[in-house]
Write a protein that holds these residues in place. Structure first.
Motif, PDB file in Angstrom:
ATOM      1  N   UNK A 187       0.824  -1.214   0.000  1.00 27.21           N
ATOM      2  CA  UNK A 187       0.000   0.000   0.000  1.00 27.21           C
ATOM      3  C   UNK A 187       0.859   1.265   0.000  1.00 27.21           C
ATOM      4  N   UNK A 188       1.916   1.250  -0.798  1.00 24.61           N
ATOM      5  CA  UNK A 188       2.786   2.407  -0.964  1.00 24.61           C
ATOM      6  C   UNK A 188       3.932   2.496   0.022  1.00 24.61           C
ATOM      7  N   UNK A 189       3.846   1.792   1.134  1.00 21.88           N
ATOM      8  CA  UNK A 189       4.871   1.861   2.181  1.00 21.88           C
ATOM      9  C   UNK A 189       6.005   0.882   1.898  1.00 21.88           C
ATOM     10  N   UNK A 190       7.179   1.183   2.440  1.00 23.31           N
ATOM     11  CA  UNK A 190       8.330   0.287   2.386  1.00 23.31           C
ATOM     12  C   UNK A 190       8.303  -0.567   3.644  1.00 23.31           C
ATOM     13  N   UNK A 191       8.500  -1.883   3.486  1.00 27.13           N
ATOM     14  CA  UNK A 191       8.434  -2.807   4.613  1.00 27.13           C
ATOM     15  C   UNK A 191       9.686  -3.671   4.639  1.00 27.13           C
ATOM     16  N   UNK A 192      10.281  -3.786   5.822  1.00 16.40           N
ATOM     17  CA  UNK A 192      11.399  -4.695   6.045  1.00 16.40           C
ATOM     18  C   UNK A 192      10.987  -5.748   7.052  1.00 16.40           C
TER      19      UNK A 192
END
Length: 135
Positions: free
Chosen positions: A41-46
């Motif tokens: 949803x557009x966010x960067x996730x680690x």
């Protein structure tokens, strides 16, 4: 294996958040082992898998669509066992910031995949110019 400190960096030009809104930039492992850097949803996730609680970080800011951006995940097992996320060299504020608890799950025999996951169900929709891993 990534026992101490490591970073994953990529130059990306996303067109969307990817297949199923979970487009993988990098995926090392399977759904329950390893690490991954993706968009949702557009966010960067680690994400880094641990035996008890997984380390996870989600940016509050979106990764810009249709332009080139440098994204980076830094994981420090020696210190906080947390993930730092960067977009274009700027450390990002996080809406989720979970420290890993206990030992890391083994990923030695698992594939390192760029632009998807092993099941081929999380395609990154856009371009990836390069990926670098630092240990």
């Amino acid at each position: 294996s990534y026992n101490l400190v490591f970073a994953v960096e990529a130059m990306i030009k996303p067109f969307s958040s990817g297949e199923g809104a979970i487009g993988r930039i990098v995926d090392k492992g399977a759904s329950t082992n390893g690490f991954r850097l993706n968009m949702s949803t557009g966010k960067l996730i680690g994400f880094v898998e641990h035996r008890t609680t997984d380390a996870q970080a989600v940016t509050t800011a979106d990764v810009p669509l249709n332009v080139w951006s440098r994204v980076k995940m830094v994981y420090n097992r020696l210190g906080t066992q947390k993930i730092e996320l960067y977009i274009n060299g700027i450390l990002q504020a996080l809406s989720t910031d979970t420290a890993g608890v206990s030992l890391l799950k083994a990923d030695t025999d698992l594939p390192f995949i760029i632009g998807n996951n092993a099941a081929q169900t999380a395609t990154f929709e856009g371009q990836i110019a390069w990926v670098r891993v630092f240990k």
